[in-house]
Enzyme design. Structure first.
Site, short mmCIF file in Angstrom:
data_model
loop_
_atom_site.label_atom_id
_atom_site.label_comp_id
_atom_site.label_asym_id
_atom_site.label_seq_id
_atom_site.Cartn_x
_atom_site.Cartn_y
_atom_site.Cartn_z
N CYS A 89 -11.31 -69.19 55.31
CA CYS A 89 -11.70 -68.05 54.48
C CYS A 89 -11.09 -66.80 55.08
O CYS A 89 -11.40 -66.45 56.23
CB CYS A 89 -13.21 -67.93 54.39
N HIS A 221 -10.66 -73.06 43.42
CA HIS A 221 -10.54 -71.61 43.34
C HIS A 221 -9.47 -71.24 42.30
O HIS A 221 -8.59 -72.04 41.98
CB HIS A 221 -10.12 -71.02 44.68
N ASP A 246 -14.50 -62.58 44.11
CA ASP A 246 -14.35 -61.93 45.40
C ASP A 246 -14.24 -60.43 45.21
O ASP A 246 -13.49 -59.94 44.37
CB ASP A 246 -13.09 -62.47 46.09
N GLY A 251 -8.52 -63.38 51.02
CA GLY A 251 -7.55 -63.71 52.07
C GLY A 251 -6.75 -64.95 51.77
O GLY A 251 -5.52 -64.92 51.73
N THR A 252 -7.44 -66.06 51.49
CA THR A 252 -6.71 -67.28 51.15
C THR A 252 -6.08 -67.14 49.76
O THR A 252 -5.03 -67.71 49.49
CB THR A 252 -7.61 -68.52 51.21
#
Length: 330
Positions: A89, A221, A246, A251-252
């Site tokens: 994450c 996701h 988010d 980040g990912t």
């Protein structure tokens, strides 16, 4: 029985990160990927209790700290989120790193640089201080790559949608504006609904499997991309869990987006990609180098960002409470 957890709460560019500093389960001293499997089998109730309502919410993310198994790391981490115990994450790492340094929980072997053992591999973070506070961090993420291009799926109520599948620590459906999706002019509630339907449609196809770790598989996701509103290179809304968007650029998700752009020849080594979130915060992405991930040509991305510690939190989970393990409303 009443279980007590001591947590340090933070946020990374708007997304909450709850760091469990005390009360996590005692796990055998194994590689963190193996400890993750044990946690999922025996202790996942702790994740739901701390991340779900009434102690958390649909956008909650967190981390539990352990001693590292790898000799080249300062700490090991399990990422606990509403969507599961994730391999990696990005926003969680940014918030976690800030907490570890500011709260004195870890003394890095190399000043100004923190090395973390994650289930997805070693992740390095550099940081800059202003007095006794962390001013900014740069996350050097795991190798990321474009797994598949132009995957067409029939999405209920929308029609055909064409997506790319990219990996940035988790697998993402990368959605760019097209005929059946006009872009981020739609509201967050509609993005959530579309994401749920897209994920169901993708589940009917062959799931992607990481070429170097078969335990990392499936598209859970999505990142919905568009032109920026501010001084950035792009804008994205990252969907995860059951109904979470988010608050940070992800980040990912940003790493997967950069890997997708690199795979399509739209980014090169040394190029920057500043990704803007729905609330206007920005992750400063950089394509550090080209790497091979199994048969795929990928990248090692880095992300510059900031986080803030927002409080200490002692949480009780009491068996007498019929909702002690948390709940979600769909």
């Amino acid at each position: 029985m009443r279980k007590t957890f001591f947590c340090i709460d933070s946020h990374a560019c708007g997304n909450p990160v709850r760091v469990v500093a005390g009360g996590g389960p005692i796990l055998p001293h194994l590689p963190i990927a193996e400890r993750r499997a044990i946690f999922q089998q025996r202790h996942d109730w702790m994740r739901t209790a701390l991340m779900f309502e009434p102690r958390g919410h649909d956008v909650m993310s967190g981390a539990i700290i352990y001693p590292p198994f790898r000799e080249d790391c300062d700490a090991a981490v399990l990422f606990i989120e509403v969507s599961g115990c994730l391999p990696m994450c990005g926003a969680g790492t940014i918030g976690l790193s800030t907490v570890l340094i500011e709260e004195g929980m870890v003394t890095p072997r190399v000043p100004g640089r923190l090395s973390l053992e994650t289930p997805a591999g070693r992740v390095d973070v550099s940081y800059e201080m202003e007095g006794d506070r962390v001013a900014s961090v740069r996350l050097f993420n795991v190798p990321s790559y474009l797994h598949a291009t132009d995957v067409t799926v029939e999405v209920e109520g929308l029609g055909p949608l064409t997506v790319d599948i990219a990996y940035g620590g988790n697998f993402y459906a990368v959605v760019e504006p097209q005929q059946n999706w006009p872009g981020l002019s739609v509201g967050a509630a509609q993005i959530i609904s579309l994401s749920q339907r897209l994920r169901r449609a993708l589940a009917e196809l062959d799931e992607p499997v990481h070429p170097e770790d078969a335990s990392i598989r499936g598209v859970h996701h999505a990142i919905w991309c568009n032109a920026p509103q501010g001084e950035a290179d792009g804008r994205g809304a990252v969907f995860y869990g059951e109904q979470a968007i988010d608050r940070s650029p992800g980040g990912t998700g940003t790493s997967a987006r950069m890997a997708q752009l690199f795979g399509r020849g739209r980014l090169a080594v040394g190029d920057r990609y500043r990704n803007e979130s729905l609330i206007g915060t920005v992750f400063d992405g950089l394509v550090e180098e080209e790497v091979a991930i199994g048969p795929f040509a990928g990248i090692r991305p880095s992300l510059g960002a900031w986080a803030r510690v927002i409080g200490h939190n002692t949480i009780f989970v009491d068996d007498r409470d019929p909702l002690c393990r948390g709940f979600q409303i769909s």
